[in-house]
Design an enzyme around this catalytic site. Structure first.
Site, PDB file in Angstrom:
ATOM      1  N   LYS A  31       0.760  -1.195  -0.076  1.00 51.87           N
ATOM      2  CA  LYS A  31      -0.053  -0.111  -0.031  1.00 51.87           C
ATOM      3  C   LYS A  31       0.913   1.247  -0.148  1.00 51.87           C
ATOM      4  O   LYS A  31       0.696   2.202  -0.661  1.00 51.87           O
ATOM      5  CB  LYS A  31      -0.947  -0.138   1.263  1.00 51.87           C
ATOM      6  CG  LYS A  31      -1.760   1.073   1.598  1.00 51.87           C
ATOM      7  CD  LYS A  31      -2.835   0.957   2.482  1.00 51.87           C
ATOM      8  CE  LYS A  31      -3.585   2.328   2.646  1.00 51.87           C
ATOM      9  NZ  LYS A  31      -4.394   2.221   3.949  1.00 51.87           N
ATOM     10  N   GLU A  57      10.329  -4.577   4.740  1.00 57.96           N
ATOM     11  CA  GLU A  57      10.632  -6.155   4.302  1.00 57.96           C
ATOM     12  C   GLU A  57      10.256  -6.227   2.914  1.00 57.96           C
ATOM     13  O   GLU A  57      11.058  -6.792   1.851  1.00 57.96           O
ATOM     14  CB  GLU A  57       9.447  -7.115   4.949  1.00 57.96           C
ATOM     15  CG  GLU A  57       9.747  -7.217   6.424  1.00 57.96           C
ATOM     16  CD  GLU A  57       9.216  -5.877   7.251  1.00 57.96           C
ATOM     17  OE1 GLU A  57       9.031  -4.887   6.909  1.00 57.96           O
ATOM     18  OE2 GLU A  57       8.963  -6.225   8.614  1.00 57.96           O
ATOM     19  N   GLY A  60      -4.865  -2.094   5.030  1.00 61.28           N
ATOM     20  CA  GLY A  60      -4.256  -3.111   4.621  1.00 61.28           C
ATOM     21  C   GLY A  60      -4.831  -4.710   4.708  1.00 61.28           C
ATOM     22  O   GLY A  60      -4.984  -5.544   4.123  1.00 61.28           O
ATOM     23  N   ARG A  61      -5.305  -4.708   6.047  1.00 64.52           N
ATOM     24  CA  ARG A  61      -5.714  -6.241   6.448  1.00 64.52           C
ATOM     25  C   ARG A  61      -7.294  -6.119   5.901  1.00 64.52           C
ATOM     26  O   ARG A  61      -7.815  -7.401   5.912  1.00 64.52           O
ATOM     27  CB  ARG A  61      -5.732  -6.387   7.861  1.00 64.52           C
ATOM     28  CG  ARG A  61      -6.381  -5.113   8.795  1.00 64.52           C
ATOM     29  CD  ARG A  61      -6.261  -5.281  10.203  1.00 64.52           C
ATOM     30  NE  ARG A  61      -6.624  -4.166  10.847  1.00 64.52           N
ATOM     31  CZ  ARG A  61      -5.834  -2.851  10.805  1.00 64.52           C
ATOM     32  NH1 ARG A  61      -4.651  -2.737  10.422  1.00 64.52           N
ATOM     33  NH2 ARG A  61      -6.240  -1.863  11.547  1.00 64.52           N
ATOM     34  N   GLU A 102      -4.817  -7.079  14.701  1.00 63.77           N
ATOM     35  CA  GLU A 102      -4.387  -5.596  14.209  1.00 63.77           C
ATOM     36  C   GLU A 102      -5.556  -4.601  14.245  1.00 63.77           C
ATOM     37  O   GLU A 102      -5.381  -3.351  14.570  1.00 63.77           O
ATOM     38  CB  GLU A 102      -3.753  -5.805  12.801  1.00 63.77           C
ATOM     39  CG  GLU A 102      -2.685  -4.446  12.455  1.00 63.77           C
ATOM     40  CD  GLU A 102      -2.008  -4.620  11.433  1.00 63.77           C
ATOM     41  OE1 GLU A 102      -2.559  -4.535  10.278  1.00 63.77           O
ATOM     42  OE2 GLU A 102      -0.797  -4.808  11.422  1.00 63.77           O
ATOM     43  N   HIS A 153      -5.387 -33.950  17.082  1.00 62.08           N
ATOM     44  CA  HIS A 153      -4.463 -34.788  17.413  1.00 62.08           C
ATOM     45  C   HIS A 153      -3.260 -33.970  18.034  1.00 62.08           C
ATOM     46  O   HIS A 153      -2.185 -34.376  18.122  1.00 62.08           O
ATOM     47  CB  HIS A 153      -3.815 -35.594  16.393  1.00 62.08           C
ATOM     48  CG  HIS A 153      -5.088 -36.610  15.909  1.00 62.08           C
ATOM     49  ND1 HIS A 153      -5.219 -37.991  16.625  1.00 62.08           N
ATOM     50  CD2 HIS A 153      -5.812 -36.298  14.987  1.00 62.08           C
ATOM     51  CE1 HIS A 153      -6.477 -38.349  15.780  1.00 62.08           C
ATOM     52  NE2 HIS A 153      -6.871 -37.584  14.911  1.00 62.08           N
ATOM     53  N   LYS A 191       9.326  -0.932  14.470  1.00 57.51           N
ATOM     54  CA  LYS A 191       9.811  -0.427  13.183  1.00 57.51           C
ATOM     55  C   LYS A 191      10.868   0.632  13.306  1.00 57.51           C
ATOM     56  O   LYS A 191      11.949   0.595  12.804  1.00 57.51           O
ATOM     57  CB  LYS A 191       8.962   0.120  12.384  1.00 57.51           C
ATOM     58  CG  LYS A 191       7.776  -0.742  11.579  1.00 57.51           C
ATOM     59  CD  LYS A 191       6.650  -0.169  10.657  1.00 57.51           C
ATOM     60  CE  LYS A 191       5.729  -0.895  10.317  1.00 57.51           C
ATOM     61  NZ  LYS A 191       4.709  -0.347   9.437  1.00 57.51           N
TER      62      LYS A 191
HETATM   63  O1  F6P Z   1       3.123  -2.955   9.559  1.00 59.60           O
HETATM   64  C1  F6P Z   1       1.861  -3.139   9.711  1.00 59.60           C
HETATM   65  C2  F6P Z   1       1.374  -3.016   8.333  1.00 59.60           C
HETATM   66  O2  F6P Z   1       1.349  -1.647   8.224  1.00 59.60           O
HETATM   67  C3  F6P Z   1      -0.038  -3.770   7.993  1.00 59.60           C
HETATM   68  O3  F6P Z   1      -0.963  -2.817   8.456  1.00 59.60           O
HETATM   69  C4  F6P Z   1      -0.125  -3.799   6.644  1.00 59.60           C
HETATM   70  O4  F6P Z   1      -1.163  -4.508   6.107  1.00 59.60           O
HETATM   71  C5  F6P Z   1       1.342  -4.128   6.361  1.00 59.60           C
HETATM   72  O5  F6P Z   1       2.356  -3.605   7.223  1.00 59.60           O
HETATM   73  C6  F6P Z   1       2.167  -3.956   5.072  1.00 59.60           C
HETATM   74  O6  F6P Z   1       1.965  -2.601   4.603  1.00 59.60           O
HETATM   75  P1  F6P Z   1       1.919  -1.923   2.982  1.00 59.60           P
HETATM   76  O7  F6P Z   1       1.054  -2.588   2.178  1.00 59.60           O
HETATM   77  O8  F6P Z   1       2.044  -0.688   3.159  1.00 59.60           O
HETATM   78  O9  F6P Z   1       3.611  -2.672   2.731  1.00 59.60           O
END
Ligand code: F6P
Length: 545
Positions: free
Chosen positions: A209, A215, A271-272, A357, A388, A508
């Site tokens: 987003k 990452e 995002g979620r 979240e 199990h 972060k």
């Molecule tokens: O760190 C949490 C977060 O902001 C989530 O809410 C989101 O889904 C994820 O990181 C990824 O964010 P982006 O789509 O901006 O890379």
């Protein structure tokens, strides 16, 4: 703004607390014995999704009070505010309109006076064209080969939805194409994802987003390096092997992806809550545009049910309220989500972000520390595997673990007796949890002495059973929307903001500070606490000598 009373001062809340004291000792055996039709009565069906909530520790009075709580909490007003595009994400001053992502073309939903539905459909059309082009072999890689592999790079909402949906809908997916998902900054995730792929046949979807997530950007850089190495360093190749899904065109262009190959979405999609936006591009590539539209239609059907059904017949509202009942009045700390459908193996992981979240918050909308518990911990595994493993604790442990069982009348891949056996286990588990086995029954079966207490099942363990016909794209949409709106219901009652996530920021920021301390050639001056300093020194010694 908010004219409702603080939660614990609301009449229904107080009444529920008193009521809980009265009924906490009541056993599901008694509740069922007193009402032979309970198992038929406490059920509700909407859009082909059937919910049996009869095996919950609730009476008619409990339900009445929970529904009253929903009313006193202004739930109706909050639902309307979301659907009409009000900026209910107060801390980010944003509308919350994932429901617009699945609205029909004819719908009109205004954000700052502008109808957002045409844009949603324009992006869907663009995704559809692109997906057909790739699936049909018309989109060629840099060397002229068709795309056989799709790798989605993203994390959190830009990963969990796509992976979950891909796994859930694998049955409908293109089997001559390979789909992989890279999320972790741990390099092994990327290395393993591409180790057997030919760069000339691989398309990367960089899904973010913000297009700034550490990452994702680290993995995207490594993907570009891997691609260029494999294709003889030709920078031009990037255009044919990278597309982006983002709200940030500037950053996408800066990364070197042509914005013509960017699929957009909007700040009013959390995002979620984004798996049905362009973030679902990998899903569409896997199952095709038609099935993706069916998925959206399923979401929309559940949205309409949530928006219009009276609360006493409203699946997400009932599920949200029942969850509050255990979380806030029985001190239950978790909810187990147990899909009896192997294709839903990533569903609990997906729900963890959606639920925690969203509602893992400690202050009200007005910024006051809450004096009640907010989100429970959601966890789970598909049945029968969990049986199990951890079900022992649910049956005989000391903690109360409300469970959601999710099952389907039909298997997608019927095989001999498998499905009947699977379903027998669903019904058996909810029965065993609710009714247990008394010491008299244990003795009657021949056990004696010390063994008796060990073999007793106290029962009175609550569960919901969610039953649908079969796991189609449409049904998956309904299921996800059911949980989205159940989370919304809970957040509304707790008077918190389910749509921000400030809690992820501190870690972060600290990681950004520590990174140069790990990488610097010179010994850094460390000013953390003594534990963190010592760990950094030890890591440097082990890796830098
Ligand atoms: O760190 C949490 C977060 O902001 C989530 O809410 C989101 O889904 C994820 O990181 C990824 O964010 P982006 O789509 O901006 O890379």
């Amino acid at each position: 703004m908010n004219s409702i009373k603080p939660l614990t001062n609301r009449a229904a809340w107080k009444a529920l607390a008193a009521h809980q004291k009265k009924i906490k000792g009541r056993h599901l055996r008694q509740l069922f014995a007193a009402d032979p039709k309970r198992g038929e009565r406490l059920t509700v069906e909407a859009a082909g999704v059937f919910l049996d909530y009869s095996k919950n520790r609730v009476t008619g009075e409990t339900l009445r009070l929970l529904l009253q709580l929903a009313k006193e909490s202004g739930l109706r007003r909050r639902i309307d505010a979301m659907f009409t595009g009000d900026k209910i994400n107060l801390t980010e001053n944003r509308a919350v309109l994932h429901v617009a992502l699945r609205a029909p073309k004819t719908a009109k939903i205004l954000v700052d006076g502008k109808n957002v539905v045409p844009e949603v459909h324009a992006v869907l059309d663009k995704m559809g064209k692109f997906a057909d082009h790739v699936r049909g072999g018309g989109w060629k890689g840099h060397t002229g080969k068709r795309i056989k592999n799709v790798v989605n790079i993203g994390i959190g909402g830009s990963d969990l939805g796509p992976v979950m949906a891909y796994e859930a809908l694998k049955h409908y997916s293109r089997r001559d194409m390979t789909f992989r998902f890279v999320s972790n900054v741990d390099g092994s995730d990327f290395v393993e994802a591409v180790h057997d792929l030919n760069p000339a046949e691989t398309l990367f979807i960089v899904s973010s987003k913000t297009f700034t997530t550490l990452e994702t950007m680290t993995n995207a850089e490594s993907a570009r390096a891997w691609l260029l190495k494999g294709l003889g360093g030709r920078v031009k190749a990037v255009a044919k092997h990278f597309v982006a899904v983002s709200t940030n065109a500037e950053k996408v262009a800066a990364f070197g992806i042509d914005t013509a190959n960017m699929f957009g979405f909007w700040d009013w999609v959390g995002g979620r809550y984004s798996m049905d936006s362009a973030i679902g591009l990998s899903t569409m590539l896997a199952v095709g545009p038609k099935r993706f539209r069916a998925l959206l239609d399923g979401f929309h059907q559940m949205d309409e049910h949530f928006r219009t059904a009276p609360f006493e017949k409203n699946l997400p509202v009932l599920m949200g309220l029942i969850s509050i009942w255990y979380n806030d009045f029985f001190d239950a700390q978790t909810v187990a989500v147990l899909p009896y459908e192997n294709y839903l193996k990533r569903f609990p992981a997906y729900l963890q972000q959606l639920t925690m979240e969203s509602n893992g918050k400690h202050v009200t909308l007005e910024g006051k520390r809450v004096n009640y518990e907010t989100s429970p911990i959601y966890w789970g595994e598909p049945g029968t595997n969990g049986q199990h493993s951890f079900y022992q604790l649910i049956h005989q442990g000391t903690r109360l673990v409300p469970c959601d069982f999710i099952a389907f009348a039909h298997a997608l891949t019927p095989l001999g007796r498998h499905h009947d056996i699977l379903m027998a286990n669903v019904f058996a588990q909810t029965e065993a949890l609710a009714f247990g086995k008394t010491s008299e029954q244990v003795r009657a079966e021949g056990a004696a002495g010390l063994l008796v207490p060990h073999r007793v099942f106290e029962g009175n363990r609550p569960s919901n059973t969610i039953l649908a016909d079969r796991l189609t794209p449409e049904v998956l949409g309904k299921l996800v929307a059911l949980y989205e709106h159940s989370v919304f219901t809970q957040g509304a009652i707790w008077n918190i903001n389910p749509f921000d996530q400030w809690g992820v920021e501190l870690g972060k920021a600290l990681a950004q500070r520590i990174m140069p301390e790990l990488e610097s050639k010179a010994t850094p001056k460390l000013t953390h606490d003594s534990s963190t300093n010592n760990l950094i020194r030890r890591y440097r010694k082990l890796t830098r000598g």
